[in-house]
Write an enzyme that holds these catalytic residues in place. Sequence first.
Site, PDB file in Angstrom:
ATOM      1  N   TYR A 425       0.588  -1.785   0.275  1.00 24.92           N
ATOM      2  CA  TYR A 425      -0.206   0.057   0.656  1.00 24.92           C
ATOM      3  C   TYR A 425       1.172   1.469   0.149  1.00 24.92           C
ATOM      4  CZ  TYR A 425      -3.676  -3.355   1.318  1.00 24.92           C
ATOM      5  OH  TYR A 425      -4.805  -3.704   1.794  1.00 24.92           O
ATOM      6  N   HIS A 507      -9.980   2.104   0.900  1.00 22.31           N
ATOM      7  CA  HIS A 507      -9.354   3.503   1.520  1.00 22.31           C
ATOM      8  C   HIS A 507      -9.735   4.629   1.550  1.00 22.31           C
ATOM      9  CE1 HIS A 507      -6.481   0.183   3.321  1.00 22.31           C
ATOM     10  NE2 HIS A 507      -7.673   0.020   3.517  1.00 22.31           N
ATOM     11  N   ASN A 554      -3.560   2.336   8.460  1.00 24.58           N
ATOM     12  CA  ASN A 554      -4.985   1.840   8.606  1.00 24.58           C
ATOM     13  C   ASN A 554      -5.975   3.335   8.728  1.00 24.58           C
ATOM     14  OD1 ASN A 554      -7.305   0.325   9.766  1.00 24.58           O
ATOM     15  ND2 ASN A 554      -6.542  -0.956   7.896  1.00 24.58           N
TER      16      ASN A 554
END
Length: 579
Positions: A425, A507, A554
């Site tokens: 990510y 996200h 996150n």
Amino acid sequence: MHLVENWAVLATAAALLQPCSAAPSIHEPRAAAAACSLSSKDTWDYIIVGSGPAGMPLADRLSEAGHKVLLLEKGPPSSGRYGGTMKPSWLQNTNLTRFDVPGLCNQIWVDRQGIACTDYDQLAGCMLGGGAAINSGLYWKPPPADWDTSFPTGWKSTDIAGAVSKVFTRIPGTTTPSMDGKIYLPQGYQLISGGLKQAGWTEIDANKENDKRNKTFGKTTYFFSGGERGGPLATYLLSATERKNFAYWVNSGVKKVVRTGGHATGVEVECGGSTGVVGLTPNTGRVIISAGTFGSAKILWRSGIGSKDQLDVVKSSSDGSSMIASGDWINLPVGENLYDHVGTDVEIAHNSVVPYDFYAAWSRPNSADSQAYLNGRTGILAQSAPNFGPMFWDIVKGTDGIDRHFHWQARVEGSRTGSMTVTNYLGTGSVSRGRLTINNQLKTIVSKSPYLNSAADKAAVVQSIENFRNAMKDVSGLTWVRPTTGQTTSAFVDSIPATAGSRNSNHWIGTVKMGTDDGRSGGTSVVDTNTKVYGTDNIFVVDASIFPGHITSNPTAAIMAVAEHAAVKIQALPFPAAS
């Protein structure tokens, strides 16, 4: 696919590696949602639109302060604690639902009816708790760079440290969600962590050492408690429901904010087949939109707030006849600055890795596993599907001189037995951006992809994957599935389309950007540093949509911290009548 992780949001440091303490028993139902009452003349000090990881902390903190608060959720109840009923047969005769059992979170990929939002072109959760009700529960403390890289003054790591502390005090998190303190089927974790350690990477406790995010790895942390999902549904929302000055409605979608000029007087709500206006306390009432990156933008557009091209689209839709007059439109760059973590999946295989069929756990679970869960909240079903770990971090200096921060997340699933999919990510430091728009069916569309439209971003992704390949090169018996052994990392990255279908991490952030440069005057921001929409005096937005740039952590924990911080800022503002 990397999508599985993303549904894809501190007590004492010593508690972080211990089993969670038991939450209040989910077998004790909590306050059910009130029936929507569109004909009522009741007014509210705060109407919060959206019950995700921002809406729940806001509801709790504002009602705790004595304000009369209404929380509106367009979807149904989720957890059995709040009257949710969606569950497999083996959970019948319990008050547990699919949203309460960590090992059932993968079910969203095969059964999303009545759960997923139908008015977005991307997968998002529309039920009580939002994404925090259906994601994998991954949860770690944001590093300082998440705030310091792109957030404005007043939102730097030193400013928001108190809010972060509040979140992690309320929800400590755990690396051992099973109530017996064991990690089940740890072979995948052991394989990758062993390779990284051999290559010189350092093992850390992700929440005690959140400032160490380069060539480090650690056990995956979750917001679960008591062997159940827990998180904000079992804490923030739970305590809010115990107050008489708080109410929440489910199956109650907000069409728009009703306003006179820049002052909101209420919100227009659809529920029970009817539409009506729910009013704010005159002069002092406030609306906080917390409907997520897609939902918040859509509500603003329908409220006459956004760029003219998008408001013209709304005007040509079924909203046209009731839309606020164009003379009262507020021209702001809603939908710009769209971003998502760039997800790049690699896949490795090793004969030591043991898979588990979490999909089968829905309709035909292993009886020993289901009984262990039901009787003691122990075993593999107390862990999140599809068995995550480890997580690890890397920082790459970009060709443009900007540091790119990468988070890696491994899980036991893939194209063959013994496979692990490991997602790279790209977060903090990335410069690629896209755009969200709305069509005349009032559906939000990712009209410009935010993935790797910068050469420096792409080069950094290539280098980060190369770093992982080099770290694992001496692991005996390891097979590279993607990229193949003979494939260059650059060719592999180039082979994956830079589209939401191939790179989506869910996200999403940024469409209602926070900043000091007023978008009405040529700036890029939609809300100011108090989260108030420019050109208004009592309309606020608090969720991931206000993030100016992406973060490495996150989003769930960061969103809750933003809500904690915003709740203080908003309450400190004078009311229009007093200014």
